[in-house]
Design an enzyme around this catalytic site. Structure first.
Site, mmCIF file in Angstrom:
data_model
loop_
_atom_site.group_PDB
_atom_site.id
_atom_site.type_symbol
_atom_site.label_atom_id
_atom_site.label_comp_id
_atom_site.label_asym_id
_atom_site.label_seq_id
_atom_site.Cartn_x
_atom_site.Cartn_y
_atom_site.Cartn_z
ATOM 1 C CB CYS A 94 44.963 57.151 47.711
ATOM 2 S SG CYS A 94 45.025 58.010 49.293
ATOM 3 C CB CYS A 244 39.920 59.707 52.976
ATOM 4 S SG CYS A 244 39.457 58.876 51.437
ATOM 5 N N GLY A 245 41.634 61.884 50.784
ATOM 6 C CA GLY A 245 41.458 62.942 49.798
ATOM 7 C C GLY A 245 40.226 62.769 48.943
#
Length: 305
Positions: A94, A244-245
């Site tokens: 993530c 959300c990276g």
């Protein structure tokens, strides 16, 4: 807490987030804790647990099979980010979580990292090099690519149906070590009107599922050599998250590809939880890499009752 978490009584934890993408964090240096998917889901439950988009276990790489394999070619990757989605399912990594993971290691006194210094960590999507900055962290996320090679010529490879969209929309599937499907929308009104309480339907869906990003290019797209987009995301195994990276990287990669050869290498991606930076650069392996930058915050520490 639910009954399934009773065996975890006394376990220390922290709660942290990166632009609103939030995580339960557990330090397990020697790999003594083997949390089940049911326990992870209970801990991440927002009404009966601690609440989080996922759980990150900080464990030394030598105690994790995937970490042992990474150490063979990357002996400095002492720490492994063991990441699970909020429903307990295992995930590759993530992007926001990587920053929070490193910040957690520092706050726990497990590593020392000054501004400008780098730390190599292991994930199920390979090693990631994280640099500390004055305002947060930046991460070499590694190379990006198309999930379906033919998309390089076609520009699209799938259709996405979501509640609130009048018709299916064409999309482009990008891998950042985990899968993403990016949909371009015309304006912020369409972005706000898309309902992400239900998982969008992707046809065809990538082999291991996919995260779905809905992106709106700014008008103008580029200001002072920086591209600007706004994004919302539905993460597999979680639902809609504030950020959300890897999704921001994928959305920037897709938009940059659609924009053509004159598109910039630096992007600002606005998500419901804030703004993250994305930069494309030549990697040491001869492939184009993506750098993600943004803040990381630890908001609480505690012990399970």
């Amino acid at each position: 807490m639910t009954d399934i978490s009773a065996p975890l009584t006394g376990m220390r934890f922290s709660k942290g987030h990166g632009t609103g993408n939030d995580f339960v964090l557990v330090a397990d240096p020697d790999g003594d804790r083997n949390l089940s998917p049911e326990q992870i889901a209970a801990l991440c439950d927002r009404r009966r647990g601690l609440g989080g988009d996922g759980l990150i276990r900080a464990v030394r790489s030598r105690h994790v099979p995937e970490g042992i394999e990474l150490l063979e070619s990357n002996p400095t990757a002492e720490w492994f980010m063991d990441y699970n989605n909020g429903d307990g399912s295992r995930s590759e990594m993530c992007g926001n979580g990587v920053r929070v993971f490193v910040h957690f290691l520092i706050s726990e006194g497990l590593v020392a990292l000054g501004a400008g210094e780098e730390l190599t960590i292991g994930t199920r999507a390979g090693v990631k090099v994280v640099s500390r900055t004055d305002t947060g962290y930046r991460v070499d996320m590694g190379p990006w690519d198309f999930i379906y090679p033919e998309a390089r010529e076609k520009g699209m490879d799938s259709l996405v149906d979501a509640v609130g969209l009048p018709v299916e929309r064409p999309a482009l599937s990008i891998t950042m070590g985990n899968p993403h499907t990016v949909v371009a929308l015309a304006d912020l009104e369409a972005l706000a009107g898309t309902k992400l309480t239900e998982a969008p339907i992707v046809t065809p869906v990538p082999p291991f599922g996919t995260n779905v990003e809905f992106a709106v290019p700014a008008q103008p797209l580029v200001t002072d050599d920086v591209g600007h987009i706004s994004m919302r995301v539905h993460e597999r195994g979680v639902g809609e998250t504030l950020s959300c990276g890897t999704g921001a990287c994928a959305a920037a990669a897709a938009t940059r590809f659609w924009a053509g050869s004159d598109a910039p290498d630096v992007w600002a991606v606005t998500v419901p939880g804030g703004v993250v930076g994305v930069r494309f650069f030549p990697g040491p392996d001869g492939r184009e890499h993506v750098e993600l930058s943004g803040p990381a915050v630890i908001v609480a520490d505690g012990v399970l009752a």
